[in-house]
Scaffold this active site. Sequence first.
Site, PDB file in Angstrom:
ATOM      1  N   ASP A 162       0.824  -1.202   0.000  1.00  0.00           N
ATOM      2  CA  ASP A 162       0.000   0.000   0.000  1.00  0.00           C
ATOM      3  C   ASP A 162       0.858   1.250   0.000  1.00  0.00           C
ATOM      4  OD1 ASP A 162      -1.916   1.920   0.244  1.00  0.00           O
ATOM      5  OD2 ASP A 162      -3.075   0.843   1.733  1.00  0.00           O
ATOM      6  N   HIS A 182      -5.017   2.305 -10.781  1.00  0.00           N
ATOM      7  CA  HIS A 182      -4.974   3.163  -9.598  1.00  0.00           C
ATOM      8  C   HIS A 182      -3.628   3.873  -9.473  1.00  0.00           C
ATOM      9  CE1 HIS A 182      -6.109   4.412  -5.531  1.00  0.00           C
ATOM     10  NE2 HIS A 182      -4.919   4.001  -5.115  1.00  0.00           N
TER      11      HIS A 182
END
Length: 449
Positions: A263, A357
Site C-alpha cells: 500500500d 490506480h
Amino acid sequence: MPDQSIPEARDRARIKAGTEAGAEARTQAGTPAPEEVASDQAGPAAQGLTRRKLLGTAGATGLVLGAAGGAVGYTAKPAGTTPLTSLGSGQAMFHGKHQPGITQGLQACGHLVSFDLAAGAGRKEAAALLRRWSRTAERLMEGEPALQDDTDVARDAGPSSLTITFGFGHSFFGRTGLEKQRPVSLDPLPDFSSDHLDKKRSDGDLWVQIGADDSLVAFHALRALQKDAGSAARIRWQMNGFNRSPGATSHPMTARNLMGQMDGTRNPKPAEPDFDQRIFVPESGTPAWMANGSYAVVRRIRMLLDDWEKLSVKAQEHVIGRRKSDGSALSGGTETTAMDLEKTDAQGNLVVPINAHARITRPDQNGGAAMLRRPFSYHDGFDADGVPDAGLLFVCWQADPVRGFVPVQRKLDRGDALSQYIRHEASGLFAVPGGAARGEYVGQRLLEG
C-alpha cells in the site's frame, strides 16, 4: 487510496542498545532507522522507579536491551529480570515543531476518535480540555501513568512509540466563538459521486489520533483521554485500526493492506526538499496559529473483499498497476523504479492500464498534488451474510487539502479501476496545529490568542 509510500520513520528510540532490532521494527514499511536517542539521565533509586526513570537509567548505564524478553513495570525489578524489548522502549516526543503521529512510521495499532463539545461548553471549557489532554499525552508518551485514576492497563509496558495527535473540525470554531480564526483550508470537502458517507461517523468538533506498537498501550491512552474529556465533550465516533507489527517481516518492506497489495510506494519523504512545503503550513502562513501544522483528511474506506478476491492475481495487478508480489510497476523494474506510463505490449496496449490506480494517483498526473499517507487497516466483523466489514482507515496529511487530497480524489472519482472494489463510508477534515513547546498545550495559540 492514492499510491504513495509509507512515511519515513521519525520515531525516537529511548536506548541505543538493541538498535538493529529496533531499526528493523520501526522500518517494516521500507523506511530508515530511528534518528535520535532520547534519554532521561536521572539516577535510579532502589525502589519506586517510574518507567521513564528506569528507561533513562538503562540508557545511561549501557544496560543491554534484548530483542526478546519481558517488560519493565513502574517499579524496579529484581536483578536478572529481562529488560524491555526494543519495541517497548521506543519513544516519540510530545513537544516539538510539529505534533507527533504525522511523520512517524506506521504503528501496529491505532484509534481514531472524534469528540463533540457538550451543550453549553465553549472556548473556556475547550481550553481546559486541551490543557488536560496535552498533559496526559505528554506523560503517557514518556511511559508515565496518567495523573488521575490511572487504569494500570499499560503498567508493565514501555512507551511503545505511542503518539497522540489533536485536531479541530470545522464545527469547533462556531462552538467556541472563534469563527474568524477558522482557516479557509478547513472548508468542507466537496461531494464525490462514489461516496456513501455516514454522517454520524463523519466530522466532529475535535479529533484525536492515537498510535502505538502495543495494543494495550494504545487502549490505555484512549481510555485516559476519554476520561479526561469528562463533562466537556462526548465521543461522536471511534474507529480502531491496525498495521503489521514491527519486526514481523524478515527485512524492512512496504506494508500491505487487506487486499494483499503493497500500500503505497510514492509517499513524499522528509529528505525531499519540498517535503515541508507540501505537508506543513509555513510559519508565514495564515492563520498564524496554524504555523507548522497540517490538515488531516480521514476516510473510512470499506474494501469489498469478496468481490476483490474473486479476481485473478493478474486482474488485481491490472487494477492497481503494480505487481502484487513485490510492488513493482507493471512497466518493469523494482518497487521504486519510476513507472513508464507510455510502455506498450506486443499488441500495442498500455502495460499500465489507463485507469490503473497507480497511474491515476501519480503526482505528475495531478498537477503535482501530493499528500503524506499514514493509514490503518480495520476489521469490524461480518454482516448477516458473512461479508467482512473491513478496509482502510485512510489518514493523509497536507499543507492544504485543496491542493492535496481534493484533486487526487476528484480524478479517482472519475475513473479509477479500484473504485468498484471500495466504498468511502465516512469522512472528516481536521486542522492539526503545530506542536506544543514545553509549558504549552496543543492549540494554546488559538484558544488564548
